[in-house]
Write a protein that holds these residues in place. Sequence first.
Motif, PDB file in Angstrom:
ATOM      1  N   ILE A  47      -4.729  -3.207   6.992  1.00  0.00           N
ATOM      2  CA  ILE A  47      -4.637  -4.397   5.887  1.00  0.00           C
ATOM      3  C   ILE A  47      -5.742  -4.137   4.719  1.00  0.00           C
ATOM      4  CG2 ILE A  47      -4.334  -6.446   7.595  1.00  0.00           C
ATOM      5  CD1 ILE A  47      -7.285  -6.725   7.697  1.00  0.00           C
ATOM      6  N   SER A 102       0.917  -1.152  -0.120  1.00  0.00           N
ATOM      7  CA  SER A 102      -0.177  -0.066  -0.112  1.00  0.00           C
ATOM      8  C   SER A 102       0.977   1.360   0.008  1.00  0.00           C
ATOM      9  CB  SER A 102      -1.039  -0.026   1.298  1.00  0.00           C
ATOM     10  OG  SER A 102      -1.644  -1.148   1.190  1.00  0.00           O
ATOM     11  N   THR A 103       2.036   1.276   0.831  1.00  0.00           N
ATOM     12  CA  THR A 103       2.717   2.575   0.758  1.00  0.00           C
ATOM     13  C   THR A 103       3.225   2.708  -0.581  1.00  0.00           C
ATOM     14  OG1 THR A 103       3.422   1.785   2.738  1.00  0.00           O
ATOM     15  CG2 THR A 103       4.673   3.332   1.954  1.00  0.00           C
TER      16      THR A 103
HETATM   17  P1  GTP Z   1      -1.178  -5.019   3.891  1.00  0.00           P
HETATM   18  O1  GTP Z   1      -1.945  -4.149   3.015  1.00  0.00           O
HETATM   19  O2  GTP Z   1      -1.855  -5.467   4.976  1.00  0.00           O
HETATM   20  O3  GTP Z   1      -1.009  -6.094   2.809  1.00  0.00           O
HETATM   21  O4  GTP Z   1       0.174  -4.378   3.804  1.00  0.00           O
HETATM   22  P2  GTP Z   1       0.929  -3.702   2.692  1.00  0.00           P
HETATM   23  O5  GTP Z   1       1.958  -4.695   2.131  1.00  0.00           O
HETATM   24  O6  GTP Z   1       0.510  -2.914   1.894  1.00  0.00           O
HETATM   25  O7  GTP Z   1       1.949  -2.953   3.810  1.00  0.00           O
HETATM   26  P3  GTP Z   1       2.167  -1.560   4.139  1.00  0.00           P
HETATM   27  O8  GTP Z   1       2.220  -0.569   2.915  1.00  0.00           O
HETATM   28  O9  GTP Z   1       0.887  -1.088   5.057  1.00  0.00           O
HETATM   29  O10 GTP Z   1       3.483  -1.254   4.885  1.00  0.00           O
HETATM   30  C1  GTP Z   1       3.462  -1.997   6.358  1.00  0.00           C
HETATM   31  C2  GTP Z   1       4.450  -1.177   6.953  1.00  0.00           C
HETATM   32  O11 GTP Z   1       5.965  -0.938   6.539  1.00  0.00           O
HETATM   33  C3  GTP Z   1       3.942   0.180   7.314  1.00  0.00           C
HETATM   34  O12 GTP Z   1       4.118   0.595   8.670  1.00  0.00           O
HETATM   35  C4  GTP Z   1       4.812   0.943   6.238  1.00  0.00           C
HETATM   36  O13 GTP Z   1       4.995   2.600   6.879  1.00  0.00           O
HETATM   37  C5  GTP Z   1       6.217   0.209   6.218  1.00  0.00           C
HETATM   38  N1  GTP Z   1       7.066   0.699   5.082  1.00  0.00           N
HETATM   39  C6  GTP Z   1       6.438   0.193   3.849  1.00  0.00           C
HETATM   40  N2  GTP Z   1       7.558   0.641   3.047  1.00  0.00           N
HETATM   41  C7  GTP Z   1       8.532   0.898   3.682  1.00  0.00           C
HETATM   42  C8  GTP Z   1       9.921   1.304   3.408  1.00  0.00           C
HETATM   43  O14 GTP Z   1      10.430   1.378   2.232  1.00  0.00           O
HETATM   44  N3  GTP Z   1      10.812   1.555   4.389  1.00  0.00           N
HETATM   45  C9  GTP Z   1      10.427   1.725   5.642  1.00  0.00           C
HETATM   46  N4  GTP Z   1      11.137   1.873   6.535  1.00  0.00           N
HETATM   47  N5  GTP Z   1       9.064   1.304   6.039  1.00  0.00           N
HETATM   48  C10 GTP Z   1       8.423   1.064   5.205  1.00  0.00           C
END
Ligand code: GTP
Length: 595
Positions: free
Chosen positions: A53, A19-20
């Motif tokens: 999520i 998602s990020t």
């Molecule tokens: P679901 O939607 O549950 O499948 O998770 P997701 O894969 O979309 O993960 P999400 O984007 O919610 O990121 C999970 C966590 O990792 C969050 O707290 C983000 O802020 C962190 N995060 C994502 N990308 C990075 C990155 O490049 N660096 C750091 N330090 N943290 C990150």
Amino acid sequence: MQKNIRNFSIIAHIDHGKSTLADRIIQECGGISDREMTSQVMDNMDIEKERGITIKAQSVRLNYEKDGQKYVLNLIDTPGHVDFSYEVSRSLASSEGALLIVDSTQGVEAQTIANVYIAMDNDLELLPVVNKIDLPSADPMRVLGEVEEAIGLDCTFHNLISAKTGLGVKDLIDSIVDRVPSPTGDENAPTKALIYDSWFDNYLGALALVRVYDGSIKKGQILRMMNTKVEHQVISLMYPHPLKKQDTTEIKTGEIGIVVLGLKTLDGIAVGDTMTDAKNPTLEVIDGFEPAKPFVFAGLYPIETDKFEDLREALNKLKLNDSSISFEPESSIALGSGFRTGFLGMLHMEVIKERLEREFDLDLIATAPTVVYEVLKKDGEKVVIQNPSELPEPNYIETIFEPYVKATILVPDEFLGNVIKLLNDKRGIQLKMDYIGKRVLLEYDIPMNEIVMDFYDKLKSTTKGYASFDYEPIGFRPGNLKKLDVRVAGDIVDALSIIVPEDKSVSRGREFVKALKELIPRQLFEVAVQASIGSTIIARETVKSMGKNVTAKCYGGDITRKRKLLEKQKAGKKRMKAIGKVNVPQEAFMAVLKI
Ligand code: GTP
């Protein structure tokens, strides 16, 4: 023009940053101004934001310019949890490429592998992307090595990024343009489109998110849904965007778009169905269509019995938006009137229960979840059992079939022994065991009943949280199963019946009554808690009586203290259901999860 379209998905294990990254890509393409950017714009529902999520797949159409050429990028987000794997596979079927995101501090996980298999089945171009390289513990080269070893994917070409800081994201978008193939549909053929998501909008009604393979969809056109056979006129068309959807008059070959049909329910537009022109239909249906089927069933009962109609109305409202929920009225001797409700999995069940309580202000008792069984009776009739108490008497049963899943598990080798023991305990059948560096990739067939309960929690606790797990349903197999009843003070409590494997019936019966004994509070009299199979009692525990009335301690003197005690007893009763003369608390109905 098709040659300038790129349709791609993002696949990743939960929390690896999908998602990020989606947020960053949208921002980089100018799809959202910095001012509008809230974190995780793709996760719309409140519960999604709170739990971090993704439940519903979201898509967005973006514009991008590279070397003086204008491109349309369609980002197709996919849900991250196993319960919603059906939506993952439809989303992937709508793309030509997928970004395979792996967290550089974690490495490949079970869900990464499970989703890659689906992507490979769909012949997608996979781009390995290593995320979170801003973190000091990042080890991108080790992680790339794992991707090559575990998945057999050539990682010579890869992207290293930080979705958080934006580092490497522009290069990644350039890679998408360069490496993901453009769609190759026939613009002159009859309309052929895949419904890969649908939802309900309070103003517009039911919406279908589609990928057009051949021909196009135009405003005013009459469309036919090839599997459900219903026909509807297109009221309007839009390009998807989490904040500002853009109207259009045509969705062309290779594009994705939202079709508004003016329907009041989602019934006619099932995910996975093919849309075509009613007058000039295509001959081939896009294959792989199976309506999303609920796998886990539980009884939902309002604590206040007069809230039954309110619960029905609430379930009807939720179903408008989520056609995978099913429900029908059932009554339980123990709990009164409620609904047998079907869910895609345990997380789905939790989310729906939470939404019912939160959005509709209902207090609910949920019975322990169970899978669906198919029973072949001696007279040749086949019945589907969603509630263990409905299982026919043993002498009418020829065979009971139970659903199985294929489980993928990744675990550090130091915990391998624990995990294999757990899997054996859960009747798992080993298919594969491969070493990937210091971790082991396991594939097992397991009865679904064994994993809907607390498998994931046990797996986590036996591996200090290091194991990852994913599964997909693989159909029904015969099982040697029996119904286990629970008697409280001599009476069978229908809401507590469970189906167990025969060779484990005695041990599970014992554990079950033991757990119940702890949960049923002492009453004024002694209560026997028994497990039985047919008329045979296989286990028994006794809840001792509380002896003297608690108020007796007050010696009749201190009246306020006496009243306080009585009030405390009354409050304690609220979340209880009276079963005969015995008060049974909500937790007891979930006791089976503890065995
Ligand atoms: P679901 O939607 O549950 O499948 O998770 P997701 O894969 O979309 O993960 P999400 O984007 O919610 O990121 C999970 C966590 O990792 C969050 O707290 C983000 O802020 C962190 N995060 C994502 N990308 C990075 C990155 O490049 N660096 C750091 N330090 N943290 C990150």
